[in-house]
Design a protein around this motif. Structure first.
Motif, short mmCIF file in Angstrom:
data_model
loop_
_atom_site.label_atom_id
_atom_site.label_comp_id
_atom_site.label_asym_id
_atom_site.label_seq_id
_atom_site.Cartn_x
_atom_site.Cartn_y
_atom_site.Cartn_z
N SER A 291 0.83 -1.21 0.00
CA SER A 291 0.00 0.00 0.00
C SER A 291 0.86 1.25 0.00
CB SER A 291 -0.91 0.02 1.23
OG SER A 291 -0.12 0.29 2.38
N SER A 292 0.24 2.38 -0.35
CA SER A 292 0.94 3.68 -0.32
C SER A 292 1.43 3.98 1.09
CB SER A 292 -0.02 4.80 -0.72
OG SER A 292 -0.63 4.50 -1.94
N LYS A 293 0.62 3.61 2.06
CA LYS A 293 0.98 3.89 3.45
C LYS A 293 2.27 3.17 3.82
CE LYS A 293 -1.38 3.78 7.93
NZ LYS A 293 -2.70 3.43 8.49
N VAL A 294 2.36 1.92 3.43
CA VAL A 294 3.57 1.15 3.71
C VAL A 294 4.79 1.77 3.01
CG1 VAL A 294 4.70 -1.07 3.17
CG2 VAL A 294 2.41 -1.02 4.24
N LEU A 295 4.61 2.18 1.77
CA LEU A 295 5.75 2.74 1.03
C LEU A 295 6.27 4.03 1.67
CD1 LEU A 295 4.88 2.21 -2.75
CD2 LEU A 295 6.39 0.87 -1.27
N ALA B 67 9.56 6.31 9.73
CA ALA B 67 8.93 5.37 10.66
C ALA B 67 7.81 6.07 11.45
CB ALA B 67 9.97 4.82 11.63
N GLY B 68 6.73 5.36 11.69
CA GLY B 68 5.64 5.91 12.50
C GLY B 68 4.72 6.84 11.74
N PHE B 69 4.83 6.87 10.43
CA PHE B 69 4.00 7.77 9.60
C PHE B 69 2.52 7.38 9.71
CE2 PHE B 69 2.42 8.63 5.09
CZ PHE B 69 2.15 9.96 5.34
N LYS B 70 1.70 8.31 10.20
CA LYS B 70 0.26 8.06 10.34
C LYS B 70 -0.52 9.12 9.55
CE LYS B 70 0.14 5.46 14.62
NZ LYS B 70 1.36 5.82 15.40
#
Lengths: 81, 125, 125, 81
Positions: A29-33, A39-42
């Protein structure tokens, strides 16, 4: 497969790059990339959205070969006008 | 419908219109930079755009709105980079047969621009 | 609020604005003559006004609307006499701090103009 | 007392004058004054309004000395813009 990550406005400071080519696997997913870059991107907490090839998509949407070679941009709340 | 979109880093100059025959209403909106931003006196604002996507989203918004408010022509010019107080940061012009469609296209466009078009004020000076 | 009203029998030329400091939104409306009137092809329309009353009513409308939609400046120019197809018969410009007030003043003004301001299309040619 | 009758647009053709000074008595209405110029005048049926000194009034409103020397205009449905 490769994808071009783009950042704008406050997201550019947050990630520390304007654009960056990364590799991705089918189903990621885009979130994972983006979380691999910070790190910790929300993104949902920040109210940031994401766009593939100029169209908004969901952060958890799985990327596939149609995304290969495209731009994936993180879009903080817009303030044009 | 005829859509003219430009994202530019110089002053806004609107295009001359061809001779009008069947247009009854022209609505124009200019967004101008005010001398105050968050209660601070400023000289100007700096804008950034994700240009390809901004143009795509602007086209999409105009196309969506034209189902409900059919118009003849829409011009959108957005400045990026530094824009001084008093200068125009965005200019929208809508031509239609009647004013109802022209006003609603123009207003609806501005509302959606401020939600969905990837352009940002990235700072003041 | 600054109100500039003119009823004229020559082409509309809008006044230059002074340097803007605290204006964030300019909405302009131009009503233009279409080549069809009641399904007939025309070259133009002829307008007549009861000028003193028209100016008075325009002032009243702007003043009424500014209670709900405070604005900084309103310009109204209406042509009388013969107006050719493609030319502007009415021009309205509204300056305000924000677009909501400017759009609503301009639209509301046009709605009320068409009800209460003594100006008539007296024929086509 | 004297009052200036004014007509515009279709009302000008109907009455056959653009302006005309007439005398009036205290308590006479606009309707009466215009009906003296054209028998059978029924402004309400035509949807025409009347304005004293640039302000809309009612057709049956009684005129008094404040109307002396003023303009009384018949206003057919407007069509500006």
């Amino acid at each position: 497969m490769r994808i071009q990550l783009l950042t704008f406005a406050t997201a550019r400071d947050y990630f520390g790059f304007a654009e960056k080519e990364v590799s991705f696997n089918d189903g990621e997913s885009s979130k994972v990339l983006f979380a691999k870059c910070k790190a910790g991107f929300k993104p949902e907490e920040l109210g940031w959205r994401v766009a593939l090839d100029g169209e908004y998509i969901e952060w958890n949407e799985m990327l596939d070969k149609k995304a290969n070679g495209k731009d994936l941009a993180v879009i903080p709340p817009v303030s044009g006008g | 419908m005829d859509t003219h979109i430009r994202i530019i880093s110089r002053q806004v100059e609107k295009e001359d219109l061809p001779r009008l025959e069947n247009t009854g209403a022209i609505v124009e909106f200019s967004g101008t930079v005010r001398h105050e931003e968050n209660d601070q006196n400023i000289l100007g604002l700096e804008y950034q755009a994700y240009e390809n996507m901004a143009i795509r989203q602007i086209k999409k918004i105009v196309s969506d709105l034209s189902d409900e408010f059919p118009c003849q022509r829409v011009d959108v010019i957005h400045r990026i980079g530094r824009v001084l107080v008093g200068e125009t940061s965005i200019y929208v012009r809508v031509l239609a047969k009647h004013r109802f469609e022209a006003f609603n296209m123009c207003m609806g466009f501005m509302d959606r621009l401020k939600q969905d078009v990837p352009i940002w004020k990235i700072g003041s000076f």
